[in-house]
Motif scaffolding. Structure first.
Motif, PDB file in Angstrom:
ATOM      1  N   VAL A 117       0.881  -1.059  -0.098  1.00  0.00           N
ATOM      2  CA  VAL A 117      -0.080  -0.157   0.075  1.00  0.00           C
ATOM      3  C   VAL A 117       1.028   1.474   0.042  1.00  0.00           C
ATOM      4  CG1 VAL A 117      -1.644   1.470   1.304  1.00  0.00           C
ATOM      5  CG2 VAL A 117      -1.852  -1.206   1.136  1.00  0.00           C
ATOM      6  N   PHE A 118       1.900   1.132   0.846  1.00  0.00           N
ATOM      7  CA  PHE A 118       2.696   2.427   1.157  1.00  0.00           C
ATOM      8  C   PHE A 118       3.574   2.867  -0.518  1.00  0.00           C
ATOM      9  CE2 PHE A 118       3.498   1.205   5.523  1.00  0.00           C
ATOM     10  CZ  PHE A 118       2.246   1.374   6.190  1.00  0.00           C
ATOM     11  N   ALA A 119       3.992   1.434  -0.972  1.00  0.00           N
ATOM     12  CA  ALA A 119       4.595   1.672  -2.281  1.00  0.00           C
ATOM     13  C   ALA A 119       3.448   2.404  -3.313  1.00  0.00           C
ATOM     14  CB  ALA A 119       5.063   0.427  -2.810  1.00  0.00           C
ATOM     15  N   GLY A 120       2.279   1.815  -3.407  1.00  0.00           N
ATOM     16  CA  GLY A 120       1.421   2.403  -4.213  1.00  0.00           C
ATOM     17  C   GLY A 120       0.985   3.881  -4.005  1.00  0.00           C
ATOM     18  N   ASP A 121       1.225   4.151  -2.665  1.00  0.00           N
ATOM     19  CA  ASP A 121       0.695   5.738  -2.260  1.00  0.00           C
ATOM     20  C   ASP A 121       1.927   6.571  -2.402  1.00  0.00           C
ATOM     21  OD1 ASP A 121      -1.814   5.108  -1.868  1.00  0.00           O
ATOM     22  OD2 ASP A 121      -1.578   4.790   0.337  1.00  0.00           O
ATOM     23  N   GLY A 122       3.182   6.081  -3.045  1.00  0.00           N
ATOM     24  CA  GLY A 122       4.217   6.766  -3.431  1.00  0.00           C
ATOM     25  C   GLY A 122       5.462   6.906  -2.513  1.00  0.00           C
ATOM     26  N   ALA A 123       5.482   6.214  -1.443  1.00  0.00           N
ATOM     27  CA  ALA A 123       6.809   6.220  -0.550  1.00  0.00           C
ATOM     28  C   ALA A 123       7.838   5.454  -1.051  1.00  0.00           C
ATOM     29  CB  ALA A 123       6.464   5.727   0.482  1.00  0.00           C
ATOM     30  N   SER A 124       9.092   5.913  -0.892  1.00  0.00           N
ATOM     31  CA  SER A 124      10.393   4.963  -0.812  1.00  0.00           C
ATOM     32  C   SER A 124      10.355   4.530   0.494  1.00  0.00           C
ATOM     33  CB  SER A 124      11.558   6.252  -0.854  1.00  0.00           C
ATOM     34  OG  SER A 124      11.261   6.976  -2.150  1.00  0.00           O
ATOM     35  N   LEU A 125      10.525   3.132   0.205  1.00  0.00           N
ATOM     36  CA  LEU A 125      10.686   2.250   1.384  1.00  0.00           C
ATOM     37  C   LEU A 125      12.067   1.468   1.831  1.00  0.00           C
ATOM     38  CD1 LEU A 125       7.456   0.401   0.434  1.00  0.00           C
ATOM     39  CD2 LEU A 125       7.475   2.123   2.012  1.00  0.00           C
ATOM     40  N   MET A 126      12.143   1.367   2.984  1.00  0.00           N
ATOM     41  CA  MET A 126      13.159   0.600   3.668  1.00  0.00           C
ATOM     42  C   MET A 126      12.536  -0.467   4.317  1.00  0.00           C
ATOM     43  SD  MET A 126      16.377  -0.667   3.995  1.00  0.00           S
ATOM     44  CE  MET A 126      17.456   0.731   3.791  1.00  0.00           C
ATOM     45  N   LEU A 127      12.694  -2.055   4.010  1.00  0.00           N
ATOM     46  CA  LEU A 127      11.927  -2.947   4.262  1.00  0.00           C
ATOM     47  C   LEU A 127      12.783  -3.788   5.440  1.00  0.00           C
ATOM     48  CD1 LEU A 127      10.089  -4.307   1.364  1.00  0.00           C
ATOM     49  CD2 LEU A 127       9.521  -2.387   2.903  1.00  0.00           C
ATOM     50  N   VAL A 128      12.222  -4.230   6.460  1.00  0.00           N
ATOM     51  CA  VAL A 128      13.078  -4.768   7.646  1.00  0.00           C
ATOM     52  C   VAL A 128      12.449  -5.978   7.998  1.00  0.00           C
ATOM     53  CG1 VAL A 128      14.289  -4.351   9.802  1.00  0.00           C
ATOM     54  CG2 VAL A 128      14.159  -2.676   8.320  1.00  0.00           C
ATOM     55  N   ALA A 129      13.078  -7.118   8.121  1.00  0.00           N
ATOM     56  CA  ALA A 129      12.628  -8.401   8.772  1.00  0.00           C
ATOM     57  C   ALA A 129      13.776  -9.179   9.340  1.00  0.00           C
ATOM     58  CB  ALA A 129      11.649  -9.103   7.972  1.00  0.00           C
ATOM     59  N   ARG A 130      13.470 -10.245   9.939  1.00  0.00           N
ATOM     60  CA  ARG A 130      14.613 -11.116  10.412  1.00  0.00           C
ATOM     61  C   ARG A 130      15.149 -12.047   9.288  1.00  0.00           C
ATOM     62  NH1 ARG A 130      13.140 -14.611  15.311  1.00  0.00           N
ATOM     63  NH2 ARG A 130      10.993 -14.538  14.197  1.00  0.00           N
ATOM     64  N   HIS A 131      14.024 -12.507   8.290  1.00  0.00           N
ATOM     65  CA  HIS A 131      14.340 -13.917   7.334  1.00  0.00           C
ATOM     66  C   HIS A 131      14.483 -13.239   6.185  1.00  0.00           C
ATOM     67  CE1 HIS A 131      13.649 -16.593  10.602  1.00  0.00           C
ATOM     68  NE2 HIS A 131      12.367 -16.249  10.746  1.00  0.00           N
ATOM     69  N   GLU A 132      15.789 -13.276   5.520  1.00  0.00           N
ATOM     70  CA  GLU A 132      16.142 -12.542   4.625  1.00  0.00           C
ATOM     71  C   GLU A 132      15.333 -12.938   3.285  1.00  0.00           C
ATOM     72  OE1 GLU A 132      20.072 -11.014   1.716  1.00  0.00           O
ATOM     73  OE2 GLU A 132      20.144 -12.256   3.388  1.00  0.00           O
ATOM     74  N   GLU A 133      15.175 -14.201   3.009  1.00  0.00           N
ATOM     75  CA  GLU A 133      14.459 -14.859   1.521  1.00  0.00           C
ATOM     76  C   GLU A 133      13.041 -14.198   1.372  1.00  0.00           C
ATOM     77  OE1 GLU A 133      13.616 -19.017  -0.672  1.00  0.00           O
ATOM     78  OE2 GLU A 133      14.581 -19.108   1.309  1.00  0.00           O
ATOM     79  N   PRO A 134      12.063 -14.320   2.435  1.00  0.00           N
ATOM     80  CA  PRO A 134      10.835 -13.580   2.079  1.00  0.00           C
ATOM     81  C   PRO A 134      10.939 -12.200   2.126  1.00  0.00           C
ATOM     82  CG  PRO A 134      10.670 -14.408   4.472  1.00  0.00           C
ATOM     83  CD  PRO A 134      12.190 -15.095   3.623  1.00  0.00           C
ATOM     84  N   LEU A 135      11.708 -11.531   2.816  1.00  0.00           N
ATOM     85  CA  LEU A 135      11.876 -10.210   2.770  1.00  0.00           C
ATOM     86  C   LEU A 135      12.405  -9.617   1.280  1.00  0.00           C
ATOM     87  CD1 LEU A 135      11.962  -7.238   4.463  1.00  0.00           C
ATOM     88  CD2 LEU A 135      14.283  -7.953   4.965  1.00  0.00           C
ATOM     89  N   ALA A 136      13.581 -10.288   0.964  1.00  0.00           N
ATOM     90  CA  ALA A 136      14.068  -9.881  -0.341  1.00  0.00           C
ATOM     91  C   ALA A 136      13.147 -10.252  -1.606  1.00  0.00           C
ATOM     92  CB  ALA A 136      15.087 -10.627  -0.837  1.00  0.00           C
ATOM     93  N   ALA A 137      12.155 -11.129  -1.298  1.00  0.00           N
ATOM     94  CA  ALA A 137      10.979 -11.181  -2.523  1.00  0.00           C
ATOM     95  C   ALA A 137      10.101 -10.096  -2.335  1.00  0.00           C
ATOM     96  CB  ALA A 137      10.145 -12.596  -2.145  1.00  0.00           C
ATOM     97  N   VAL A 138       9.638  -9.727  -1.362  1.00  0.00           N
ATOM     98  CA  VAL A 138       8.924  -8.425  -1.195  1.00  0.00           C
ATOM     99  C   VAL A 138       9.248  -7.154  -1.697  1.00  0.00           C
ATOM    100  CG1 VAL A 138       7.350  -7.139   0.431  1.00  0.00           C
ATOM    101  CG2 VAL A 138       7.420  -9.266   0.706  1.00  0.00           C
ATOM    102  N   ALA A 139      10.676  -7.177  -1.078  1.00  0.00           N
ATOM    103  CA  ALA A 139      11.580  -6.008  -1.844  1.00  0.00           C
ATOM    104  C   ALA A 139      11.616  -5.820  -3.281  1.00  0.00           C
ATOM    105  CB  ALA A 139      12.815  -5.930  -1.210  1.00  0.00           C
ATOM    106  N   LYS A 140      12.053  -7.005  -3.797  1.00  0.00           N
ATOM    107  CA  LYS A 140      12.006  -7.081  -5.465  1.00  0.00           C
ATOM    108  C   LYS A 140      10.613  -6.812  -5.904  1.00  0.00           C
ATOM    109  CE  LYS A 140      13.408 -10.233  -9.069  1.00  0.00           C
ATOM    110  NZ  LYS A 140      13.843 -11.511  -9.361  1.00  0.00           N
ATOM    111  N   GLU A 141       9.638  -7.223  -5.445  1.00  0.00           N
ATOM    112  CA  GLU A 141       8.289  -6.873  -5.965  1.00  0.00           C
ATOM    113  C   GLU A 141       8.219  -5.478  -5.906  1.00  0.00           C
ATOM    114  OE1 GLU A 141       3.908  -7.385  -4.322  1.00  0.00           O
ATOM    115  OE2 GLU A 141       5.153  -8.720  -3.621  1.00  0.00           O
ATOM    116  N   LEU A 142       8.685  -4.890  -4.922  1.00  0.00           N
ATOM    117  CA  LEU A 142       8.322  -3.323  -4.798  1.00  0.00           C
ATOM    118  C   LEU A 142       9.045  -2.516  -5.316  1.00  0.00           C
ATOM    119  CD1 LEU A 142       6.180  -3.525  -1.183  1.00  0.00           C
ATOM    120  CD2 LEU A 142       5.361  -3.555  -3.689  1.00  0.00           C
ATOM    121  N   ASP A 143      10.487  -3.092  -5.663  1.00  0.00           N
ATOM    122  CA  ASP A 143      11.550  -2.246  -5.906  1.00  0.00           C
ATOM    123  C   ASP A 143      11.791  -1.261  -4.898  1.00  0.00           C
ATOM    124  OD1 ASP A 143      13.591  -1.222  -7.575  1.00  0.00           O
ATOM    125  OD2 ASP A 143      12.501   0.181  -8.527  1.00  0.00           O
ATOM    126  N   ALA A 144      11.966  -2.078  -3.669  1.00  0.00           N
ATOM    127  CA  ALA A 144      12.241  -1.250  -2.229  1.00  0.00           C
ATOM    128  C   ALA A 144      13.806  -1.645  -1.883  1.00  0.00           C
ATOM    129  CB  ALA A 144      11.263  -1.574  -1.464  1.00  0.00           C
TER     130      ALA A 144
END
Length: 244
Positions: free
Chosen positions: A26-53
């Motif tokens: 939602v935030f990406a669609g609303d125009g934000a630049s994002l830094m995504l944080v989580a413990r587990h890299e694999e699922p986090l990297a997948a979301v980041a790639k999807e959102l170009d974050a």
């Protein structure tokens, strides 16, 4: 018309799955630049790639890790404008049956983790910005079977209200969303821990449905945006009317 988060740098903590990942979309669609944080890299990297974050792994229960990922956000973007503190774990079972180890762990993630995030975010927000914590309707009322989890979500509300007072003179707004049953992997854990409990809550909800992570994200996006410029210390249920 500009998007509500256009030009804003937002850190999303707990972004690899569930409400955090859906809110990041939602935030990406609303125009934000994002830094995504989580413990587990694999699922986090997948979301980041999807959102170009951008993304970085981190553990909210560790002070050095929290400082590191907040500093990494500022190093990457030059500033921080807002934060969505969503990292949490759940814990089912009556209070008398929760082990000390499990109680300490959920407190470390849900309560200490929220405090550490607030501390570091307030440090770098400086002259203004917006923070949204994730509590729960379980932080606004009690029920059986989720006592340790509910205690942490009550604590998140206390931290939110206190931080709103502490940081308000610096122009920093601090609010919280309080989701009801929301279709996420964590909700499935609750279904297993308390058979029939989720369905009973949905049946008692005026809208007769569980929420979605995107609905929670849309509410948080409003609170992070300048449209909510005079809202601070607010605990906003996203619960289909359950608490009405």
């Amino acid at each position: 018309m500009a998007l509500p988060l256009s030009g804003k740098v937002i850190v999303v903590v707990g972004a690899s799955t569930g409400i955090g990942a859906d809110a990041a979309r939602v935030f990406a669609g609303d125009g934000a630049s994002l830094m995504l944080v989580a413990r587990h890299e694999e699922p986090l990297a997948a979301v980041a790639k999807e959102l170009d974050a951008a993304y970085v792994t981190g553990d909210v229960s560790d002070a050095a890790s929290v400082r590191s990922f907040i500093d990494a956000t500022v190093a990457r973007f030059g500033r921080l404008d807002g934060a969505f503190n969503n990292a949490a774990m759940t814990q089912g079972g009556p209070l008398a049956e929760v082990s000390e180890e499990d109680f300490d762990r959920i407190m470390a993630v849900n309560v200490k983790g929220t405090w550490l995030c607030l501390r570091e975010e307030i440090r770098v927000l400086g002259g203004g910005g917006s923070i949204v914590n994730v509590s729960s309707i379980g932080g606004l009322r009690g029920s059986s079977g989720m006592g340790a989890y509910q205690a942490t979500k009550h604590a998140v509300i206390g931290l939110t209200r206190t931080a709103a007072h502490d940081a308000g003179p610096s122009g920093i707004r601090v609010n919280a969303v309080a989701p009801g049953p929301t279709e996420t992997p964590m909700l499935e854990e609750t279904r297993r821990a308390i058979p029939g409990g989720v369905e009973a809550r949905i049946a008692a909800t005026p809208l007769r449905k569980a929420g979605t992570g995107a609905e929670v994200g849309a509410t948080a996006s409003f609170l992070l945006s300048d449209h909510a410029s005079h809202l601070s210390g607010v605990i906003l249920p996203v619960d289909g009317g359950f608490l009405a």
